[in-house]
Scaffold this motif. Structure first.
Motif, mmCIF file in Angstrom:
data_model
loop_
_atom_site.group_PDB
_atom_site.id
_atom_site.type_symbol
_atom_site.label_atom_id
_atom_site.label_comp_id
_atom_site.label_asym_id
_atom_site.label_seq_id
_atom_site.Cartn_x
_atom_site.Cartn_y
_atom_site.Cartn_z
ATOM 1 N N LEU A 195 -27.611 -7.123 67.675
ATOM 2 C CA LEU A 195 -28.594 -6.917 66.614
ATOM 3 C C LEU A 195 -29.152 -5.493 66.657
ATOM 4 C CD1 LEU A 195 -30.562 -10.291 66.789
ATOM 5 C CD2 LEU A 195 -28.746 -9.661 65.189
ATOM 6 N N ILE A 196 -29.370 -4.982 67.859
ATOM 7 C CA ILE A 196 -29.892 -3.620 68.000
ATOM 8 C C ILE A 196 -28.845 -2.600 67.560
ATOM 9 C CG2 ILE A 196 -30.632 -1.881 69.684
ATOM 10 C CD1 ILE A 196 -31.874 -4.264 71.282
ATOM 11 N N ALA A 197 -27.587 -2.867 67.905
ATOM 12 C CA ALA A 197 -26.512 -1.936 67.563
ATOM 13 C C ALA A 197 -26.130 -1.985 66.085
ATOM 14 C CB ALA A 197 -25.279 -2.238 68.415
ATOM 15 N N GLY A 198 -26.543 -3.037 65.388
ATOM 16 C CA GLY A 198 -26.173 -3.169 63.981
ATOM 17 C C GLY A 198 -24.846 -3.859 63.774
ATOM 18 N N ALA B 248 -26.785 1.436 58.703
ATOM 19 C CA ALA B 248 -25.452 1.046 59.169
ATOM 20 C C ALA B 248 -25.285 1.362 60.650
ATOM 21 C CB ALA B 248 -24.386 1.785 58.355
ATOM 22 N N ALA B 249 -24.457 0.576 61.323
ATOM 23 C CA ALA B 249 -24.272 0.707 62.773
ATOM 24 C C ALA B 249 -23.912 2.137 63.166
ATOM 25 C CB ALA B 249 -23.200 -0.269 63.246
ATOM 26 N N GLU B 250 -23.034 2.771 62.396
ATOM 27 C CA GLU B 250 -22.552 4.105 62.762
ATOM 28 C C GLU B 250 -23.606 5.187 62.565
ATOM 29 O OE1 GLU B 250 -20.942 3.200 58.558
ATOM 30 O OE2 GLU B 250 -21.322 2.131 60.445
ATOM 31 N N ASN B 251 -24.700 4.856 61.878
ATOM 32 C CA ASN B 251 -25.752 5.845 61.624
ATOM 33 C C ASN B 251 -27.030 5.582 62.416
ATOM 34 O OD1 ASN B 251 -24.125 7.168 59.691
ATOM 35 N ND2 ASN B 251 -24.754 5.728 58.093
ATOM 36 N N ARG B 252 -27.000 4.636 63.339
ATOM 37 C CA ARG B 252 -28.218 4.270 64.067
ATOM 38 C C ARG B 252 -28.513 5.172 65.268
ATOM 39 N NH1 ARG B 252 -29.469 -2.206 64.081
ATOM 40 N NH2 ARG B 252 -29.239 -2.480 61.824
ATOM 41 N N GLY B 253 -27.541 5.950 65.699
ATOM 42 C CA GLY B 253 -27.747 6.749 66.897
ATOM 43 C C GLY B 253 -27.737 5.901 68.157
ATOM 44 N N VAL B 254 -26.919 4.848 68.130
ATOM 45 C CA VAL B 254 -26.828 3.922 69.251
ATOM 46 C C VAL B 254 -25.403 3.934 69.797
ATOM 47 C CG1 VAL B 254 -26.935 1.495 69.953
ATOM 48 C CG2 VAL B 254 -28.667 2.425 68.412
ATOM 49 N N GLY B 255 -25.265 4.133 71.097
ATOM 50 C CA GLY B 255 -23.971 4.025 71.763
ATOM 51 C C GLY B 255 -23.895 2.702 72.492
ATOM 52 N N MET B 256 -22.681 2.168 72.635
ATOM 53 C CA MET B 256 -22.543 0.860 73.273
ATOM 54 C C MET B 256 -21.297 0.838 74.141
ATOM 55 S SD MET B 256 -23.062 -2.816 71.480
ATOM 56 C CE MET B 256 -23.151 -4.346 72.409
ATOM 57 N N VAL B 257 -21.443 0.321 75.359
ATOM 58 C CA VAL B 257 -20.328 0.134 76.282
ATOM 59 C C VAL B 257 -20.205 -1.356 76.555
ATOM 60 C CG1 VAL B 257 -19.314 0.753 78.504
ATOM 61 C CG2 VAL B 257 -20.820 2.374 77.331
ATOM 62 N N PHE B 258 -19.006 -1.894 76.333
ATOM 63 C CA PHE B 258 -18.771 -3.328 76.466
ATOM 64 C C PHE B 258 -18.169 -3.654 77.832
ATOM 65 C CE2 PHE B 258 -18.589 -2.235 72.002
ATOM 66 C CZ PHE B 258 -19.355 -3.225 71.387
ATOM 67 N N GLN B 259 -17.997 -4.961 78.076
ATOM 68 C CA GLN B 259 -17.403 -5.405 79.333
ATOM 69 C C GLN B 259 -15.989 -4.871 79.488
ATOM 70 O OE1 GLN B 259 -17.708 -9.609 80.009
ATOM 71 N NE2 GLN B 259 -16.357 -9.588 81.777
ATOM 72 N N ARG B 260 -15.223 -4.859 78.400
ATOM 73 C CA ARG B 260 -13.880 -4.266 78.413
ATOM 74 C C ARG B 260 -13.956 -2.864 77.807
ATOM 75 N NH1 ARG B 260 -9.795 -6.170 75.580
ATOM 76 N NH2 ARG B 260 -11.062 -7.170 73.975
ATOM 77 N N PRO B 261 -13.188 -1.905 78.324
ATOM 78 C CA PRO B 261 -13.296 -0.522 77.843
ATOM 79 C C PRO B 261 -12.993 -0.352 76.365
ATOM 80 C CG PRO B 261 -12.122 -0.610 79.930
ATOM 81 C CD PRO B 261 -12.280 -2.029 79.489
#
Length: 343
Positions: free
Chosen positions: A51-54, A74-87
């Protein structure tokens, strides 16, 4: 400069479900700090990050970054980076081109995007593998590349969704050291999802505990250990001792251990559970008398079970302890080891 991340009344009810996956969560992550969202499987941890990442839309509530509501961004414009369990790296690209993908997509030349990507590859200490194919790197290296790729977009907030859970203990420890190093270098605001209270203790300044989609506790790490809000929070933080008894509403818990003073508890008088942190209890020749009825190794240390009447109190022993089964001992339970919650 780092920014504040906050959510207010954040709620998610999935289609066809009557119970909220996330239920009216309020949480603030101060600028430059790291908060760990801790909880069992299915508690809503990853839902909160999405939800935070969009990547998903809330049923109710707001997400704010630096005071600005971003629900409709939009997710790509939120200034949020995300690293998941799988690369989740692009298999047809080199390591360097994976990291520089955002720059290339934004219109930079291949040369320029690689130059910018190399800075972040150096940050994760993999500067010599930029030309390798993704298939040629190890699992630990791949997760470092994924971290560098997320940082390359210069996100205001970095979200980590159990990114180290699939790594072996040695690699996980190395990744923890890297995240701490990056925090010091980049002054990054981080939100980490984990089910591992030890990982939360290593990486985070505060811990937010989700149980069945509800925020049951949010505090500094040390407080979560010694002053948990509920039994469920205590158990999630590794608590071992739960002593049934009664609370007088003023400052005394009465049980088979006797009368025990507990400070900082605001509960009405009635049945209550005394929580005792096993790491903070020591054995001596005084204190509450009991007998060692069990000894279990926990790696370098061990846990002794001391029987007092019909109760069993667990105590973590230092390495090299000479305590043996059947020893008569005294329990020294300092005030900082004690807390009381309702059952």
């Amino acid at each position: 400069m780092s920014v504040e991340l906050s959510v207010h009344g954040l709620t998610k009810v999935h289609a066809g479900q009557s119970v909220a996956a996330l239920d009216a969560v309020d949480l603030t992550v101060p600028p430059g700090s790291c908060t760990a969202i801790l909880g069992p499987s299915g508690s809503g941890k990853s839902t909160a990050l999405r939800l935070i990442a969009g990547l998903d839309s809330p049923s109710a509530g707001t997400v704010r970054i630096d005071g600005r509501e971003i629900n409709d961004v939009a997710a790509e414009n939120r200034g949020v980076g995300m690293v998941f369990q799988r690369p989740m790296l692009f298999p047809h690209m080199s390591v360097l081109d994976n990291i520089g993908f955002a720059y290339r997509a934004a219109g930079d030349s291949r040369k320029r995007s690689r130059e910018r990507a190399r800075e972040y590859l150096d940050l994760v200490h993999l500067g010599d593998i930029g030309s390798r194919a993704v298939s040629e790197v190890s699992g630990g290296q791949a997760q470092r590349v994924a971290l560098a790729r997320s940082l390359a977009g210069s996100p205001k907030v970095l979200l980590l969704d159990e990114p180290f859970s699939a790594l072996d203990p040695v690699l996980r420890s190395e990744m923890h050291d890297l995240v701490l190093e990056l925090r010091a270098t980049l002054d990054q605001t981080l939100l980490l999802v984990t089910h591992d209270q030890q990982e939360a203790a290593v990486l985070a300044d505060s811990v937010a505990v989700l149980i069945d989609g509800r925020l049951e506790h949010h505090s500094a790490i040390g407080v979560a250990y010694t002053r948990p809000s509920t039994l469920a929070v205590s158990r999630l933080m590794g608590g071992m001792n739960e002593i049934e008894g009664r609370w007088d509403g003023v400052g005394i818990h009465r049980s088979e251990l006797g009368e025990m003073e507990v400070e900082g508890v605001s509960l009405p008088a009635g049945p209550a559970v005394l929580l005792l942190r096993h790491e903070l209890i020591t054995l001596n020749d005084n204190g509450i008398r009991g007998v060692v009825s069990d000894l279990r190794p926990t790696g370098f240390r061990s846990v002794a079970e001391v029987t007092v009447g019909s109760l069993a109190v667990k105590v973590e022993l230092a390495a090299g302890s000479v305590v043996r089964m059947g020893d008569a001992v005294g329990l020294d339970i300092p005030g900082g080891a004690r807390s009381v919650v309702t059952g």
